[in-house]
Scaffold this active site. Structure first.
Site, mmCIF file in Angstrom:
data_model
loop_
_atom_site.group_PDB
_atom_site.id
_atom_site.type_symbol
_atom_site.label_atom_id
_atom_site.label_comp_id
_atom_site.label_asym_id
_atom_site.label_seq_id
_atom_site.Cartn_x
_atom_site.Cartn_y
_atom_site.Cartn_z
ATOM 1 N N TYR A 143 0.850 -1.199 0.000
ATOM 2 C CA TYR A 143 0.000 0.000 0.000
ATOM 3 C C TYR A 143 0.880 1.241 0.000
ATOM 4 O O TYR A 143 1.571 1.536 0.974
ATOM 5 C CB TYR A 143 -0.890 -0.035 1.242
ATOM 6 N N LYS A 168 -1.116 -1.047 -4.228
ATOM 7 C CA LYS A 168 -2.325 -0.251 -4.031
ATOM 8 C C LYS A 168 -1.893 1.192 -3.828
ATOM 9 O O LYS A 168 -1.086 1.489 -2.944
ATOM 10 C CB LYS A 168 -3.111 -0.757 -2.827
#
Length: 313
Positions: A143, A168
């Site tokens: 992330y 992400k």
């Protein structure tokens, strides 16, 4: 945990990615029964995957024991129908511990969130995520946001790391994302997954779709799955009229309301779940509840969103 590879199951986005809130009882303890209901309803509504105990699920507020219990319940509720990805974060040692707890609970993969607080260089970040990936057999999605921002060269190195399957993006720098995607495509074999992880990702998904990023998280799915599904379907089929109608009449007002309070990316979503009839409790500190007026405005935004769906029939 299912036998099918996580990357293959996520590669074709059959629906929104569901990031359930974590339910608490009146005394503030985790309410596993209500959480099970919340996850089950999301799966039955058409989620493509469950991302348990991540940002919307208040990962930061859970003890390791609560985390493992919630992940286990999410796995049970999903019952193999969709993959379950669990959050993992803090410093390297704790991130590894959470990763192993998620594996023991039956998760299909990990969302590796930014390290706690420190602003590290690229070399240190790469080492951190490689150690998390090596700690379990679970595939890892990294992330990018806040204090974990990567150069294209670092993402290439991540993509070459065994066990890391995707990135992400919660930063929103489209120039950087284009350079990352280009570098990974040119310098690594195989496929690497990309996700739009900005808050209320639907608001920016048209821009991400232009980069080839089709996967995105949907907090709205927690409390208005029909709206989230209609938007996802409209994007997938090129129904621009429906996309624009939902952006103008629902998502933009929701995003503008979300901007009225710090932490509303979680607290307002949880309020939405309660408005829709499931008492998942309040957020834990340091987050705080939306004001009464903001909850009233949220109810009006949700009502307008469902009215737009009726008009489209």
């Amino acid at each position: 945990m299912t036998s099918a590879p996580l990357a293959a199951r996520l590669d074709i986005p059959s629906g929104p990615l569901f990031f359930p809130v974590t339910a608490y009882g009146p005394d503030g303890s985790v309410d596993l029964d209500t959480y099970r209901t919340h996850v089950r309803r999301g799966v039955e509504a058409g989620a493509a995957a469950v991302f348990a105990c991540c940002g919307t699920g208040e990962f930061h507020a859970l003890t390791p024991e609560e985390f493992e219990a919630c992940v286990r319940v999410a796995v049970e509720a999903a019952d193999g129908r969709v993959p379950v990805v669990a959050g993992a974060g803090y410093g390297t040692a704790l991130a590894v511990r959470y990763a192993r707890l998620a594996e023991a609970a039956g998760a299909d993969g990990l969302l590796a969130m930014p390290p706690y607080l420190v602003v590290a260089g690229q070399e240190g970040l790469l080492r951190h995520y490689r150690e998390v990936a090596a700690a379990t057999a679970l595939p890892v999605i990294v992330y990018q946001r806040d204090n974990a921002v990567f150069t294209p060269e670092t993402v290439v190195a991540l993509a070459r790391t065994d066990g890391i399957i995707g990135l992400k993006d919660g930063l929103g720098d489209l120039d950087l994302m284009q350079r990352v995607i280009s570098a990974v495509r040119a310098e690594t074999p195989g496929d690497f997954l990309y996700f739009n992880g900005l808050p209320t990702a639907e608001q920016t998904q048209l821009a991400y779709r232009a980069l080839g990023v089709t996967l995105y998280s949907s907090a709205v799915f927690c409390f208005a799955p029909e709206i989230a599904l209609a938007f996802h379907q409209a994007l997938r089929t090129g129904d621009d009229a429906t996309v624009d109608k939902l952006l103008d009449g629902f998502y933009r007002p929701f995003v503008e309301l979300r901007a009225q309070g710090r932490g509303y990316a979680v607290a307002l979503v949880k309020a939405g779940v309660r408005l829709r009839g499931l008492d998942v409790g309040e957020v834990r500190p340091p987050l705080h509840e939306p004001t009464g007026d903001h909850v009233k405005q949220l109810a009006e935004v949700i009502e307008r969103g469902y009215a737009l769906l009726e008009e489209a029939k």
